[in-house]
Design a protein around this motif. Structure first.
Motif, PDB file in Angstrom:
ATOM      1  N   VAL A 183       0.837  -1.260   0.086  1.00 26.50           N
ATOM      2  CA  VAL A 183      -0.050  -0.210   0.089  1.00 26.50           C
ATOM      3  C   VAL A 183       0.922   1.294   0.085  1.00 26.50           C
ATOM      4  CG1 VAL A 183      -1.646   1.447   1.343  1.00 26.50           C
ATOM      5  CG2 VAL A 183      -2.045  -0.963   1.095  1.00 26.50           C
ATOM      6  N   THR A 184       1.837   1.295   0.799  1.00 24.18           N
ATOM      7  CA  THR A 184       2.792   2.467   0.997  1.00 24.18           C
ATOM      8  C   THR A 184       3.403   2.597  -0.497  1.00 24.18           C
ATOM      9  OG1 THR A 184       3.046   2.010   3.327  1.00 24.18           O
ATOM     10  CG2 THR A 184       4.600   3.547   2.400  1.00 24.18           C
ATOM     11  N   ASP A 185       4.105   1.537  -0.919  1.00 26.50           N
ATOM     12  CA  ASP A 185       4.805   1.642  -2.198  1.00 26.50           C
ATOM     13  C   ASP A 185       3.987   2.255  -3.501  1.00 26.50           C
ATOM     14  OD1 ASP A 185       7.089   0.710  -1.192  1.00 26.50           O
ATOM     15  OD2 ASP A 185       7.076  -1.261  -1.766  1.00 26.50           O
ATOM     16  N   THR A 186       2.824   1.552  -3.288  1.00 28.54           N
ATOM     17  CA  THR A 186       1.694   2.425  -4.365  1.00 28.54           C
ATOM     18  C   THR A 186       1.399   3.653  -4.208  1.00 28.54           C
ATOM     19  OG1 THR A 186       0.717   0.159  -4.401  1.00 28.54           O
ATOM     20  CG2 THR A 186      -0.470   1.828  -5.420  1.00 28.54           C
ATOM     21  N   ALA A 187       1.136   4.071  -2.905  1.00 30.68           N
ATOM     22  CA  ALA A 187       1.079   5.719  -2.619  1.00 30.68           C
ATOM     23  C   ALA A 187       2.383   6.447  -2.922  1.00 30.68           C
ATOM     24  CB  ALA A 187       0.595   5.792  -1.016  1.00 30.68           C
ATOM     25  N   LEU A 188       3.604   5.851  -2.840  1.00 32.44           N
ATOM     26  CA  LEU A 188       4.670   6.669  -3.054  1.00 32.44           C
ATOM     27  C   LEU A 188       4.799   6.654  -4.380  1.00 32.44           C
ATOM     28  CD1 LEU A 188       6.994   5.403  -0.265  1.00 32.44           C
ATOM     29  CD2 LEU A 188       6.055   7.477  -0.405  1.00 32.44           C
ATOM     30  N   ASP A 189       4.683   5.690  -5.267  1.00 34.53           N
ATOM     31  CA  ASP A 189       4.638   5.598  -6.773  1.00 34.53           C
ATOM     32  C   ASP A 189       3.880   6.471  -7.308  1.00 34.53           C
ATOM     33  OD1 ASP A 189       5.903   4.640  -9.170  1.00 34.53           O
ATOM     34  OD2 ASP A 189       3.760   3.797  -9.413  1.00 34.53           O
ATOM     35  N   ILE A 190       2.583   6.693  -6.757  1.00 34.99           N
ATOM     36  CA  ILE A 190       1.569   7.690  -7.392  1.00 34.99           C
ATOM     37  C   ILE A 190       2.166   9.089  -7.131  1.00 34.99           C
ATOM     38  CG2 ILE A 190      -0.737   8.697  -6.860  1.00 34.99           C
ATOM     39  CD1 ILE A 190      -1.594   6.008  -6.525  1.00 34.99           C
ATOM     40  N   GLU A 191       2.486   9.280  -5.959  1.00 32.08           N
ATOM     41  CA  GLU A 191       3.075  10.726  -5.635  1.00 32.08           C
ATOM     42  C   GLU A 191       4.383  11.207  -6.486  1.00 32.08           C
ATOM     43  OE1 GLU A 191       6.100  13.190  -3.749  1.00 32.08           O
ATOM     44  OE2 GLU A 191       6.393  10.850  -3.730  1.00 32.08           O
ATOM     45  N   ARG A 192       5.099  10.088  -6.982  1.00 31.06           N
ATOM     46  CA  ARG A 192       6.214  10.314  -7.495  1.00 31.06           C
ATOM     47  C   ARG A 192       5.860  10.620  -9.075  1.00 31.06           C
ATOM     48  NH1 ARG A 192       8.973   6.172  -5.973  1.00 31.06           N
ATOM     49  NH2 ARG A 192       7.934   4.525  -7.662  1.00 31.06           N
ATOM     50  N   ARG A 193       4.899   9.732  -9.490  1.00 34.11           N
ATOM     51  CA  ARG A 193       4.381  10.071 -10.890  1.00 34.11           C
ATOM     52  C   ARG A 193       3.645  11.408 -11.069  1.00 34.11           C
ATOM     53  NH1 ARG A 193       3.725   5.436 -14.071  1.00 34.11           N
ATOM     54  NH2 ARG A 193       4.378   3.731 -13.167  1.00 34.11           N
ATOM     55  N   ILE A 194       3.125  11.963 -10.080  1.00 29.16           N
ATOM     56  CA  ILE A 194       2.368  13.250  -9.962  1.00 29.16           C
ATOM     57  C   ILE A 194       3.257  14.068 -10.002  1.00 29.16           C
ATOM     58  CG2 ILE A 194       0.952  14.764  -8.742  1.00 29.16           C
ATOM     59  CD1 ILE A 194      -0.653  12.170  -7.467  1.00 29.16           C
ATOM     60  N   ARG A 195       4.600  13.822  -9.119  1.00 29.10           N
ATOM     61  CA  ARG A 195       5.730  15.120  -9.106  1.00 29.10           C
ATOM     62  C   ARG A 195       6.201  15.097 -10.346  1.00 29.10           C
ATOM     63  NH1 ARG A 195      10.040  13.697  -7.142  1.00 29.10           N
ATOM     64  NH2 ARG A 195       9.216  12.086  -5.753  1.00 29.10           N
ATOM     65  N   TRP A 196       6.473  14.084 -11.075  1.00 27.17           N
ATOM     66  CA  TRP A 196       7.072  14.052 -12.375  1.00 27.17           C
ATOM     67  C   TRP A 196       6.241  14.793 -13.550  1.00 27.17           C
ATOM     68  CZ3 TRP A 196       5.848  12.296 -17.290  1.00 27.17           C
ATOM     69  CH2 TRP A 196       6.810  11.978 -18.110  1.00 27.17           C
ATOM     70  N   HIS A 197       5.078  14.692 -13.383  1.00 27.38           N
ATOM     71  CA  HIS A 197       4.008  15.297 -14.362  1.00 27.38           C
ATOM     72  C   HIS A 197       4.050  16.842 -14.092  1.00 27.38           C
ATOM     73  CE1 HIS A 197       2.478  11.998 -16.595  1.00 27.38           C
ATOM     74  NE2 HIS A 197       2.381  11.123 -15.738  1.00 27.38           N
ATOM     75  N   MET A 198       4.118  17.109 -12.872  1.00 25.24           N
ATOM     76  CA  MET A 198       3.927  18.648 -12.442  1.00 25.24           C
ATOM     77  C   MET A 198       5.263  19.247 -12.835  1.00 25.24           C
ATOM     78  SD  MET A 198       1.116  19.427 -11.048  1.00 25.24           S
ATOM     79  CE  MET A 198       1.674  20.927 -10.224  1.00 25.24           C
ATOM     80  N   MET A 199       6.289  18.455 -12.915  1.00 22.12           N
ATOM     81  CA  MET A 199       7.853  19.290 -13.164  1.00 22.12           C
ATOM     82  C   MET A 199       7.751  19.374 -14.756  1.00 22.12           C
ATOM     83  SD  MET A 199      10.495  17.296 -10.883  1.00 22.12           S
ATOM     84  CE  MET A 199      11.857  17.889 -11.581  1.00 22.12           C
ATOM     85  N   LYS A 200       6.995  18.438 -15.481  1.00 16.45           N
ATOM     86  CA  LYS A 200       7.046  18.293 -16.711  1.00 16.45           C
ATOM     87  C   LYS A 200       6.078  19.598 -17.402  1.00 16.45           C
ATOM     88  CE  LYS A 200       6.165  15.339 -20.788  1.00 16.45           C
ATOM     89  NZ  LYS A 200       5.524  14.030 -21.349  1.00 16.45           N
ATOM     90  N   TRP A 201       4.944  19.622 -16.661  1.00 17.23           N
ATOM     91  CA  TRP A 201       4.064  20.755 -17.005  1.00 17.23           C
ATOM     92  C   TRP A 201       4.408  22.165 -16.627  1.00 17.23           C
ATOM     93  CZ3 TRP A 201       1.399  24.222 -13.705  1.00 17.23           C
ATOM     94  CH2 TRP A 201       0.746  25.206 -14.343  1.00 17.23           C
ATOM     95  N   LYS A 202       5.482  22.175 -15.506  1.00 15.23           N
ATOM     96  CA  LYS A 202       6.180  23.586 -15.356  1.00 15.23           C
ATOM     97  C   LYS A 202       7.200  23.879 -16.127  1.00 15.23           C
ATOM     98  CE  LYS A 202       5.324  23.815 -10.322  1.00 15.23           C
ATOM     99  NZ  LYS A 202       5.773  23.457  -8.964  1.00 15.23           N
ATOM    100  N   HIS A 203       7.840  22.947 -16.682  1.00 17.47           N
ATOM    101  CA  HIS A 203       8.888  22.922 -17.805  1.00 17.47           C
ATOM    102  C   HIS A 203       8.415  23.405 -19.031  1.00 17.47           C
ATOM    103  CE1 HIS A 203      12.748  22.448 -19.900  1.00 17.47           C
ATOM    104  NE2 HIS A 203      12.037  21.832 -20.730  1.00 17.47           N
ATOM    105  N   LYS A 204       7.288  22.870 -19.506  1.00 13.09           N
ATOM    106  CA  LYS A 204       6.356  23.167 -20.683  1.00 13.09           C
ATOM    107  C   LYS A 204       5.956  24.596 -20.725  1.00 13.09           C
ATOM    108  CE  LYS A 204       2.948  21.478 -23.704  1.00 13.09           C
ATOM    109  NZ  LYS A 204       1.973  20.294 -23.898  1.00 13.09           N
ATOM    110  N   LYS A 205       5.551  24.869 -19.425  1.00 11.07           N
ATOM    111  CA  LYS A 205       5.015  26.219 -19.218  1.00 11.07           C
ATOM    112  C   LYS A 205       5.946  27.282 -19.475  1.00 11.07           C
ATOM    113  CE  LYS A 205       1.793  29.106 -16.177  1.00 11.07           C
ATOM    114  NZ  LYS A 205       1.188  29.110 -14.837  1.00 11.07           N
ATOM    115  N   ARG A 206       7.131  27.034 -18.660  1.00 11.10           N
ATOM    116  CA  ARG A 206       8.096  27.989 -18.960  1.00 11.10           C
ATOM    117  C   ARG A 206       8.698  28.044 -20.432  1.00 11.10           C
ATOM    118  NH1 ARG A 206      10.828  25.103 -14.667  1.00 11.10           N
ATOM    119  NH2 ARG A 206      10.230  25.959 -12.596  1.00 11.10           N
ATOM    120  N   SER A 207       8.909  26.818 -21.036  1.00  7.06           N
ATOM    121  CA  SER A 207       9.119  27.188 -22.664  1.00  7.06           C
ATOM    122  C   SER A 207       8.221  27.850 -23.557  1.00  7.06           C
ATOM    123  CB  SER A 207       9.342  25.792 -22.963  1.00  7.06           C
ATOM    124  OG  SER A 207       8.240  25.094 -23.113  1.00  7.06           O
ATOM    125  N   VAL A 208       6.915  27.724 -23.031  1.00  6.44           N
ATOM    126  CA  VAL A 208       6.025  28.602 -23.813  1.00  6.44           C
ATOM    127  C   VAL A 208       6.270  30.187 -23.605  1.00  6.44           C
ATOM    128  CG1 VAL A 208       3.658  29.092 -24.141  1.00  6.44           C
ATOM    129  CG2 VAL A 208       4.338  26.710 -23.901  1.00  6.44           C
TER     130      VAL A 208
END
Length: 443
Positions: A418-443
């Protein structure tokens, strides 16, 4: 000729010898990991990362507890495959950490293939601690867990001798016997008989009161296969059913050997008139802040001993012990709140897994190194002792007690999943947020 897509110190165009050596290196790394107690899915992930540097269209690895099959294939080239049997498995956190470091450095291009092969060969031969320190590790583990589970400092003094017995039988006599199951039976029987003798003669000759049950439970912890059972449940939850089956069989065999050893020791004690010192009741609860602090710190000392036996690198010992202190503190708080042992184990395992995840990120080490250290106090050695006592002396329900031990390991594995699953979801969300912020800066 093969086209290399890597920059790991080889020419762009390389012959098949390089890929065969790469395959052999990956299998060697996987063999060390399995033999050192790493989880099946983590071994497969390591092999996939190493083989992925080849640039082949298909780079696959099939891992189970007794062997590895690794394959490189590509439509434009021949298929290369290696199978390797794994034997003589034991817990060795140092080798897991070292292989993880070699894999990370190789995949990032910091070292060449030849350098990686040389490092792996050195890891296979390396002993991080001397045999004397291994003996000290067993003694610290038995004394620490004796106090953790409710024993007194006088009980810990008796546990010292049990730790000596267990370490001598395991480390010195075991290699001469050559049969791990026989060694486990002898160690469990020896510590049980020694404990009952110390308790009986201590009371008769010096009017000292020892709590035999706490001493025995603390002393059998280095023998209990709770880690193998927990890894088996984790393999089931990750879909590695073949590995899970073999781990369960191994864990059950070791548990049976521990039970046979304890039962033999109890039977001998009963025959010699020493069984009156035995008891089935154990109280893991604490009743004041001082007992809380002592129990939590003792868990850290016990895990420090375990980590020495498991050859954890010295720079990680403090973090491992700290995780044990944290996890057992959560367990005691849950117990004080009126939760039963299964809920307490569930919550304390979650705390241990979260700590292990972030400790691994900060210290650049495998998660298993800190996770196992954190969950060690929850391994159900108490239930095994109580089940054997109940079976021999007809007190309580032996089958129910042993089933509770099986359930406890399942709860630990479920909490980790359960904990590993939750941490994996948190990691994926953090990765997508970083990707979205990078894309926003480039625009």
């Amino acid at each position: 000729m093969f086209l290399s897509k890597t920059g790991n110190g080889v020419d762009e165009v390389e012959n098949s010898a390089y890929y065969r050596k790469l395959l052999d290196m990956a299998v060697t790394a996987g063999t060390i990991l399995i033999a050192s107690g790493a989880e099946t899915h983590r071994v497969e992930d390591t092999l996939h990362r190493i083989l992925g540097t080849s640039g082949f269209e298909h780079a696959d690895a099939f891992v189970f507890t007794t062997g590895i099959v690794a394959t490189l294939s590509d439509p434009s080239s021949e298929t290369l495959s290696i199978s390797q049997r794994v034997t003589n498995c034991s817990q060795n956190f140092g080798r897991v950490a070292d292989v993880n470091a070699v894999s990370r450095d190789f995949c990032s291009g910091k070292i060449t293939l030849d350098e990686a092969v040389a490092k792996l060969r050195a890891i296979k031969k390396q002993d991080r601690y001397s045999k004397f320190l291994w003996h000290i590790g067993y003694i610290l583990a038995t004394m620490g867990f004796c106090i953790t589970f409710g024993g007194s400092f006088l009980d810990a003094f008796a546990a010292f001798f049990c730790g000596v017995i267990v370490s001598i039988i395991t480390l010195d006599l075991g290699p001469k016997i050559g049969r791990g199951f026989v060694t486990t039976i002898l160690a469990a029987a020896g510590l049980t008989l020694v404990t009952t003798a110390i308790s009986y003669f201590g009371a008769e000759w010096f009017s000292l009161t020892f709590h035999t049950h706490y001493i025995i439970v603390g002393a059998i912890m280095p023998l209990v296969p709770g880690l193998a059972m927990t890894n088996a449940f984790r393999d089931i939850l990750n879909g590695d059913y073949l590995s899970a089956g073999s781990r369960i069989i191994e864990a059950l065999m070791v548990a049976v050997c521990v039970a046979i050893g304890i039962g033999t020791g109890m039977a001998c004690a009963d025959f010699l008139g020493l069984a009156e010192t035995l008891s089935i009741s154990l109280d893991l609860s604490v009743h004041n802040p001082l007992e809380f602090v002592i129990a939590a710190l003792s868990a850290g000392v016990a895990v420090l001993g375990f980590c020495i036996v498991f050859e954890a690198p010295p720079k990680y010992l403090f973090a491992c012990s700290l995780n044990a202190v944290l996890a057992w503190s959560v367990y005691l708080v849950a117990d004080l709140c009126g939760l039963n042992g299964l809920w307490a184990s569930f919550l304390s395992t979650i705390a241990a897994d979260i700590f292990a995840y972030y400790a691994a990120r900060v210290l650049k080490a495998p998660v298993i190194l800190f996770l196992v250290a954190g969950i060690l106090p929850m391994v159900p050695g108490v239930s095994i002792y109580q089940g054997v006592y109940s079976l021999l002396f007809g007190v309580g329900n032996a089958s129910q007690i042993l089933i509770s031990a099986f359930m406890a390991t399942g709860v630990i594995a479920l909490a980790v999943f359960v904990t590993d699953t939750a941490l994996d979801i948190e990691r994926r969300i953090r990765w997508h947020m970083m990707k979205w912020k990078h894309k926003k800066r480039s625009v």
